[in-house]
Design a protein around this motif. Structure first.
Motif, PDB file in Angstrom:
ATOM      1  N   ARG A  62       4.230  -2.329   6.652  1.00  0.00           N
ATOM      2  CA  ARG A  62       2.896  -2.205   6.068  1.00  0.00           C
ATOM      3  C   ARG A  62       1.981  -3.299   6.593  1.00  0.00           C
ATOM      4  NH1 ARG A  62       2.846  -3.790   1.301  1.00  0.00           N
ATOM      5  NH2 ARG A  62       4.991  -4.482   1.012  1.00  0.00           N
ATOM      6  N   THR A  63       0.690  -3.037   6.638  1.00  0.00           N
ATOM      7  CA  THR A  63      -0.279  -4.048   7.030  1.00  0.00           C
ATOM      8  C   THR A  63      -0.412  -5.077   5.909  1.00  0.00           C
ATOM      9  OG1 THR A  63      -1.514  -2.432   8.328  1.00  0.00           O
ATOM     10  CG2 THR A  63      -2.665  -4.463   7.704  1.00  0.00           C
ATOM     11  N   GLN A  69      -1.857  -7.598   3.234  1.00  0.00           N
ATOM     12  CA  GLN A  69      -3.119  -7.558   2.499  1.00  0.00           C
ATOM     13  C   GLN A  69      -3.332  -8.880   1.770  1.00  0.00           C
ATOM     14  OE1 GLN A  69      -5.334  -4.953   2.490  1.00  0.00           O
ATOM     15  NE2 GLN A  69      -4.016  -3.812   3.895  1.00  0.00           N
ATOM     16  N   LEU A  70      -4.551  -9.381   1.822  1.00  0.00           N
ATOM     17  CA  LEU A  70      -4.868 -10.594   1.066  1.00  0.00           C
ATOM     18  C   LEU A  70      -4.937 -10.272  -0.422  1.00  0.00           C
ATOM     19  CD1 LEU A  70      -7.630 -12.277   3.236  1.00  0.00           C
ATOM     20  CD2 LEU A  70      -5.427 -13.278   2.626  1.00  0.00           C
ATOM     21  N   THR A 114      -6.236 -10.659  -4.307  1.00  0.00           N
ATOM     22  CA  THR A 114      -7.438 -11.101  -5.006  1.00  0.00           C
ATOM     23  C   THR A 114      -7.091 -12.335  -5.827  1.00  0.00           C
ATOM     24  OG1 THR A 114      -6.982  -9.784  -6.979  1.00  0.00           O
ATOM     25  CG2 THR A 114      -8.206  -8.707  -5.185  1.00  0.00           C
ATOM     26  N   THR A 144      -0.489 -12.752   6.287  1.00  0.00           N
ATOM     27  CA  THR A 144      -1.851 -13.254   6.067  1.00  0.00           C
ATOM     28  C   THR A 144      -1.959 -14.746   6.323  1.00  0.00           C
ATOM     29  OG1 THR A 144      -1.360 -13.524   3.705  1.00  0.00           O
ATOM     30  CG2 THR A 144      -2.368 -11.443   4.382  1.00  0.00           C
ATOM     31  N   ARG A 194      -3.439 -15.842   9.884  1.00  0.00           N
ATOM     32  CA  ARG A 194      -4.737 -15.372  10.354  1.00  0.00           C
ATOM     33  C   ARG A 194      -5.545 -16.522  10.969  1.00  0.00           C
ATOM     34  NH1 ARG A 194      -5.235 -15.969   4.803  1.00  0.00           N
ATOM     35  NH2 ARG A 194      -7.164 -16.844   3.975  1.00  0.00           N
TER      36      ARG A 194
END
Length: 237
Positions: A5-6, A8-9, A11, A136, A139
């Motif tokens: 899966r990509t 994800q940051l 919240t 993440t 990045r």
């Protein structure tokens, strides 16, 4: 960890809550440069924060510059969790990226020169990945401390995008966000100057081989320190 899966940051609501104080102590001094890691720093020095993949190799890129860098340290920045630890950052649930803080003397080295090292030392088009390191926390990021740094960083991104595009690379994914409100949390002692303590240690950084010039075509400083870099991973272009 991401099972295809990509990443994800999270919240702020999804992020781990962290702790009110650091969970560990940071060494007093830089093992190569000999200067204190933590502030307050001497008058006249300035601070620059960058994320460019695994911070072990990224930090070395800056302490190897020939003059002007007073100290460097690695840490976590750009996320939500207060005083995170490495395992939490690696979980992807803090929102931080692995960052390098560069304390430098602007009379001896310019912010432009630091940006040249930043851009040329990694592939800034890969999103939540740097080479084979995926997540993440890998990045690409710049966290300016002043409006002048922010303007210079934005101009350098535009200039580097132009030459990257001409070399067949995709769009830069580097985030440029103010350091204010994005605390830099120093990493654990064993991460600080890791590749000085472990010269044969892992370094996953691999630049594109594309050099940075400003919009007028002049060079943004001297060449980066020489060294063998890993070849770009297939599919980077």
């Amino acid at each position: 960890m991401f099972f295809g899966r990509t990443p994800q940051l999270p919240t702020a609501e999804q992020a781990l809550k962290g702790r009110p104080a650091p969970a560990f102590e940071v060494p007093d001094r830089h093992t190569v440069l000999g200067n204190p890691l933590l502030g307050p720093y001497p008058e006249g020095l300035e601070v620059a924060d960058f994320g460019l993949g695994c911070f072990w190799g990224a930090e070395r890129k800056f302490w190897q510059l020939p003059a002007g860098v007073w100290t460097t340290l690695v840490g976590y920045q750009g996320g939500h969790t207060e005083n995170p630890v490495y395992e939490e950052v690696c979980s992807g649930l803090t929102g931080h990226t692995e960052a390098v803080r560069v304390v430098y003397d602007p009379k001896l080295i310019s912010y432009d020169r630091l940006l040249k090292t930043f851009w040329e030392s990694h592939n800034p088009t890969q999103g939540f990945r740097q080479g084979n390191d995926v997540g993440t926390q890998y990045r690409s990021a710049i966290y300016p401390h002043t409006p002048e740094q922010a303007a210079t960083a934005e101009a350098s991104r535009k200039a580097y995008q132009k030459v990257l595009t001409g070399s067949g690379y995709r769009t830069i994914t580097t985030e440029i966000l103010p350091a204010e409100g994005r605390p830099f949390y120093p990493a654990e002692a064993y991460h600080q100057q890791y590749l000085d303590k472990n010269p044969g240690g892992y370094c996953g950084l691999g630049g594109t081989g594309v050099k940075l010039s400003d919009p007028s075509g002049t060079n943004w400083g001297a060449s980066c320190p020489t060294g063998v870099e890993p070849a770009p991973v297939d599919g980077d272009r």
